[in-house]
Design a protein around this motif. Structure first.
Motif, short mmCIF file in Angstrom:
data_model
loop_
_atom_site.label_atom_id
_atom_site.label_comp_id
_atom_site.label_asym_id
_atom_site.label_seq_id
_atom_site.Cartn_x
_atom_site.Cartn_y
_atom_site.Cartn_z
N UNK A 77 45.60 28.10 33.69
CA UNK A 77 45.07 29.08 32.75
C UNK A 77 43.99 28.50 31.85
N UNK A 78 44.04 27.19 31.62
CA UNK A 78 43.04 26.55 30.79
C UNK A 78 41.86 26.01 31.57
N UNK A 79 41.85 26.21 32.87
CA UNK A 79 40.78 25.66 33.70
C UNK A 79 39.62 26.64 33.83
N UNK A 80 38.56 26.20 34.49
CA UNK A 80 37.41 27.07 34.70
C UNK A 80 37.68 28.14 35.75
N UNK A 81 38.77 28.02 36.50
CA UNK A 81 39.12 29.01 37.51
C UNK A 81 39.83 30.23 36.92
N UNK A 82 40.30 30.12 35.69
CA UNK A 82 41.08 31.20 35.08
C UNK A 82 40.35 32.54 35.03
N UNK A 83 39.07 32.59 34.60
CA UNK A 83 38.39 33.89 34.57
C UNK A 83 38.27 34.54 35.95
N UNK A 84 38.02 33.74 36.97
CA UNK A 84 37.92 34.29 38.33
C UNK A 84 39.25 34.84 38.80
N UNK A 85 40.33 34.12 38.51
CA UNK A 85 41.66 34.58 38.89
C UNK A 85 42.00 35.86 38.15
N UNK A 86 41.72 35.90 36.85
CA UNK A 86 41.99 37.09 36.04
C UNK A 86 41.21 38.29 36.56
N UNK A 87 39.93 38.09 36.88
CA UNK A 87 39.11 39.18 37.42
C UNK A 87 39.65 39.67 38.76
N UNK A 88 40.10 38.75 39.60
CA UNK A 88 40.66 39.12 40.90
C UNK A 88 41.94 39.93 40.76
N UNK A 89 42.81 39.52 39.84
CA UNK A 89 44.06 40.25 39.61
C UNK A 89 43.76 41.64 39.03
N UNK A 90 42.83 41.70 38.09
CA UNK A 90 42.49 43.00 37.51
C UNK A 90 41.85 43.92 38.54
N UNK A 91 41.05 43.36 39.44
CA UNK A 91 40.47 44.15 40.51
C UNK A 91 41.53 44.70 41.46
N UNK A 92 42.52 43.87 41.77
CA UNK A 92 43.61 44.30 42.64
C UNK A 92 44.43 45.40 41.96
N UNK A 93 44.66 45.27 40.67
CA UNK A 93 45.41 46.29 39.93
C UNK A 93 44.64 47.60 39.93
N UNK A 94 43.33 47.53 39.72
CA UNK A 94 42.51 48.74 39.74
C UNK A 94 42.55 49.40 41.12
N UNK A 95 42.51 48.59 42.16
CA UNK A 95 42.58 49.11 43.52
C UNK A 95 43.91 49.82 43.77
N UNK A 96 44.99 49.22 43.31
CA UNK A 96 46.32 49.83 43.48
C UNK A 96 46.42 51.13 42.68
N UNK A 97 45.83 51.16 41.48
CA UNK A 97 45.87 52.37 40.66
C UNK A 97 45.14 53.52 41.31
N UNK A 98 44.14 53.24 42.14
CA UNK A 98 43.35 54.30 42.77
C UNK A 98 44.02 54.88 44.00
N UNK A 99 45.05 54.25 44.50
CA UNK A 99 45.74 54.74 45.69
C UNK A 99 46.62 55.93 45.31
N UNK A 100 46.49 57.01 46.07
CA UNK A 100 47.32 58.19 45.86
C UNK A 100 48.52 58.13 46.81
N UNK A 101 49.70 58.14 46.21
CA UNK A 101 50.92 58.07 47.02
C UNK A 101 51.42 59.45 47.34
#
Length: 64
Positions: A40-64
Motif C-alpha cells: 500500500x505504501x509502494x508506487x504500485x498502490x495507485x495502479x492497484x487501487x485504480x484497477x480495483x475501482x475499475x473492476x467494481x465499476x464494471x460489476x456495478x454496470x452488470x444487470x442481473x
C-alpha cells in the motif's frame, strides 16, 4: 473510500476463514498482512487501487 473499506472488511473475513477452516497458518496470514501493508505504501498502490475501482465499476454496470 467506501469501496476501500468494504474491500478491507471482505478480505479480512476471507483471511479469517482461511486461518480457521482453510489450513492457512497464522504465520502465513501475518506475512500476507505485512505484504499488503508495505504494498500500500509502494508506487504500485495507485495502479492497484485504480484497477480495483475499475473492476467494481464494471460489476456495478452488470444487470442481473
Amino acid at each position: 473510500m467506501i469501496v476501500s473499506f468494504s474491500a478491507v472488511v471482505i478480505l479480512g473475513v476471507i483471511v479469517f476463514l482461511l486461518v480457521k477452516k482453510g489450513g492457512l497458518n497464522m504465520g502465513h496470514a501475518i506475512v500476507c498482512v505485512l505484504f499488503g501493508f508495505f504494498l500500500a505504501g509502494s508506487s504500485a498502490a495507485p495502479s492497484i487501487r485504480d484497477g480495483v475501482q475499475g473492476a467494481v465499476q464494471l460489476i456495478k454496470e452488470i444487470d442481473f
